[in-house]
Design a protein around this motif. Structure first.
Motif, PDB file in Angstrom:
ATOM      1  N   TRP A  16     -12.638   0.028  13.976  1.00  0.00           N
ATOM      2  CA  TRP A  16     -11.210   0.319  13.872  1.00  0.00           C
ATOM      3  C   TRP A  16     -10.923   1.745  14.308  1.00  0.00           C
ATOM      4  N   THR A  17      -9.756   1.944  14.894  1.00  0.00           N
ATOM      5  CA  THR A  17      -9.262   3.262  15.267  1.00  0.00           C
ATOM      6  C   THR A  17      -8.021   3.559  14.430  1.00  0.00           C
ATOM      7  N   LEU A  18      -8.008   4.703  13.792  1.00  0.00           N
ATOM      8  CA  LEU A  18      -6.859   5.092  12.979  1.00  0.00           C
ATOM      9  C   LEU A  18      -5.661   5.377  13.867  1.00  0.00           C
ATOM     10  N   LEU A  19      -4.534   4.771  13.556  1.00  0.00           N
ATOM     11  CA  LEU A  19      -3.295   5.050  14.280  1.00  0.00           C
ATOM     12  C   LEU A  19      -2.517   6.163  13.584  1.00  0.00           C
ATOM     13  N   ASN A  20      -2.321   6.018  12.272  1.00  0.00           N
ATOM     14  CA  ASN A  20      -1.655   7.078  11.519  1.00  0.00           C
ATOM     15  C   ASN A  20      -1.823   6.880  10.021  1.00  0.00           C
ATOM     16  N   VAL A  21      -1.682   7.981   9.315  1.00  0.00           N
ATOM     17  CA  VAL A  21      -1.668   7.972   7.858  1.00  0.00           C
ATOM     18  C   VAL A  21      -0.202   8.001   7.457  1.00  0.00           C
ATOM     19  N   LEU A  22       0.209   7.021   6.694  1.00  0.00           N
ATOM     20  CA  LEU A  22       1.617   6.920   6.308  1.00  0.00           C
ATOM     21  C   LEU A  22       1.968   7.849   5.157  1.00  0.00           C
ATOM     22  N   GLY A  23       1.042   8.022   4.228  1.00  0.00           N
ATOM     23  CA  GLY A  23       1.323   8.895   3.100  1.00  0.00           C
ATOM     24  C   GLY A  23       0.156   9.002   2.149  1.00  0.00           C
ATOM     25  N   ILE A  24       0.229  10.006   1.291  1.00  0.00           N
ATOM     26  CA  ILE A  24      -0.750  10.231   0.236  1.00  0.00           C
ATOM     27  C   ILE A  24      -0.006  10.087  -1.082  1.00  0.00           C
ATOM     28  N   PHE A  25      -0.619   9.395  -2.035  1.00  0.00           N
ATOM     29  CA  PHE A  25       0.067   9.111  -3.301  1.00  0.00           C
ATOM     30  C   PHE A  25      -0.941   8.974  -4.426  1.00  0.00           C
ATOM     31  N   ASP A  26      -0.440   8.884  -5.648  1.00  0.00           N
ATOM     32  CA  ASP A  26      -1.324   8.715  -6.801  1.00  0.00           C
ATOM     33  C   ASP A  26      -1.338   7.249  -7.242  1.00  0.00           C
ATOM     34  N   GLU A  27      -1.964   6.990  -8.364  1.00  0.00           N
ATOM     35  CA  GLU A  27      -2.136   5.620  -8.864  1.00  0.00           C
ATOM     36  C   GLU A  27      -0.820   4.861  -9.024  1.00  0.00           C
ATOM     37  N   SER A  28       0.249   5.577  -9.266  1.00  0.00           N
ATOM     38  CA  SER A  28       1.533   4.908  -9.489  1.00  0.00           C
ATOM     39  C   SER A  28       2.027   4.176  -8.237  1.00  0.00           C
ATOM     40  N   GLY A  29       1.495   4.510  -7.071  1.00  0.00           N
ATOM     41  CA  GLY A  29       1.912   3.849  -5.840  1.00  0.00           C
ATOM     42  C   GLY A  29       1.032   2.692  -5.407  1.00  0.00           C
ATOM     43  N   LEU A  30      -0.006   2.404  -6.172  1.00  0.00           N
ATOM     44  CA  LEU A  30      -0.952   1.356  -5.762  1.00  0.00           C
ATOM     45  C   LEU A  30      -0.369  -0.052  -5.792  1.00  0.00           C
ATOM     46  N   ASN A  31       0.203  -0.439  -6.905  1.00  0.00           N
ATOM     47  CA  ASN A  31       0.658  -1.829  -7.061  1.00  0.00           C
ATOM     48  C   ASN A  31       1.664  -2.271  -6.009  1.00  0.00           C
ATOM     49  N   GLN A  32       2.554  -1.381  -5.614  1.00  0.00           N
ATOM     50  CA  GLN A  32       3.580  -1.758  -4.638  1.00  0.00           C
ATOM     51  C   GLN A  32       3.005  -1.954  -3.241  1.00  0.00           C
ATOM     52  N   ARG A  33       1.778  -1.489  -3.001  1.00  0.00           N
ATOM     53  CA  ARG A  33       1.157  -1.617  -1.679  1.00  0.00           C
ATOM     54  C   ARG A  33       0.071  -2.689  -1.616  1.00  0.00           C
ATOM     55  N   LYS A  34      -0.309  -3.214  -2.746  1.00  0.00           N
ATOM     56  CA  LYS A  34      -1.442  -4.148  -2.813  1.00  0.00           C
ATOM     57  C   LYS A  34      -1.243  -5.391  -1.957  1.00  0.00           C
ATOM     58  N   ASP A  35      -0.121  -6.051  -2.076  1.00  0.00           N
ATOM     59  CA  ASP A  35       0.131  -7.275  -1.307  1.00  0.00           C
ATOM     60  C   ASP A  35       0.172  -7.003   0.192  1.00  0.00           C
ATOM     61  N   SER A  36       0.791  -5.921   0.578  1.00  0.00           N
ATOM     62  CA  SER A  36       0.902  -5.601   2.004  1.00  0.00           C
ATOM     63  C   SER A  36      -0.459  -5.292   2.631  1.00  0.00           C
ATOM     64  N   ALA A  37      -1.340  -4.660   1.875  1.00  0.00           N
ATOM     65  CA  ALA A  37      -2.652  -4.292   2.406  1.00  0.00           C
ATOM     66  C   ALA A  37      -3.613  -5.478   2.438  1.00  0.00           C
ATOM     67  N   GLY A  38      -3.399  -6.449   1.594  1.00  0.00           N
ATOM     68  CA  GLY A  38      -4.239  -7.646   1.597  1.00  0.00           C
ATOM     69  C   GLY A  38      -5.724  -7.325   1.534  1.00  0.00           C
ATOM     70  N   ALA A  39      -6.489  -7.810   2.518  1.00  0.00           N
ATOM     71  CA  ALA A  39      -7.940  -7.618   2.547  1.00  0.00           C
ATOM     72  C   ALA A  39      -8.335  -6.159   2.744  1.00  0.00           C
ATOM     73  N   TYR A  40      -7.397  -5.325   3.153  1.00  0.00           N
ATOM     74  CA  TYR A  40      -7.696  -3.917   3.406  1.00  0.00           C
ATOM     75  C   TYR A  40      -7.221  -3.014   2.270  1.00  0.00           C
ATOM     76  N   TYR A  41      -6.985  -3.603   1.134  1.00  0.00           N
ATOM     77  CA  TYR A  41      -6.613  -2.859  -0.078  1.00  0.00           C
ATOM     78  C   TYR A  41      -7.894  -2.319  -0.708  1.00  0.00           C
ATOM     79  N   LEU A  42      -8.082  -1.018  -0.639  1.00  0.00           N
ATOM     80  CA  LEU A  42      -9.255  -0.323  -1.179  1.00  0.00           C
ATOM     81  C   LEU A  42     -10.570  -0.832  -0.596  1.00  0.00           C
ATOM     82  N   ARG A  43     -10.523  -1.392   0.599  1.00  0.00           N
ATOM     83  CA  ARG A  43     -11.738  -1.884   1.262  1.00  0.00           C
ATOM     84  C   ARG A  43     -12.629  -0.738   1.718  1.00  0.00           C
ATOM     85  N   TYR A  44     -12.019   0.285   2.251  1.00  0.00           N
ATOM     86  CA  TYR A  44     -12.787   1.420   2.754  1.00  0.00           C
ATOM     87  C   TYR A  44     -12.679   2.575   1.793  1.00  0.00           C
TER      88      TYR A  44
END
Length: 96
Positions: free
Chosen positions: A68-96
């Protein structure tokens, strides 16, 4: 009496520890031939939490091993932002 002292010392030691807030980033990446895109979420070490550039270095290194080649970093956040991104990330949620 000794038990109370030990409990008091254990409680004091626990309260003296710094609070550990997680540091995470979300990103977009691509793979060529054929073109594939993915959105992911990664946990970052404290040293990469200070800037998008530091996070990008960390993420690019991790995902490169799978082509994979990184295109961009959208943002940096703390634990409070995890749940809202889990579904969108799917298999790539905390994979790397």
């Amino acid at each position: 009496m000794m038990t109370r002292i030990l409990i008091s010392l254990a409680l004091t030691a626990t309260l003296a520890l710094p609070a550990q807030a997680g540091c995470y980033a979300d990103y977009k990446a691509k793979r060529d031939n054929p073109l594939k895109l993915h959105y992911g979420v990664v946990e970052l070490p404290d040293t990469a939490c200070g800037s998008i550039l530091a996070a990008a270095d960390q993420i690019a290194g991790r995902i490169a091993g799978d082509g994979w080649t990184l295109l961009n970093v959208l943002g940096i956040f703390d634990e409070s932002g995890l749940n809202q991104r889990k579904d969108s990330a799917g298999a790539y949620y905390l994979r790397y």
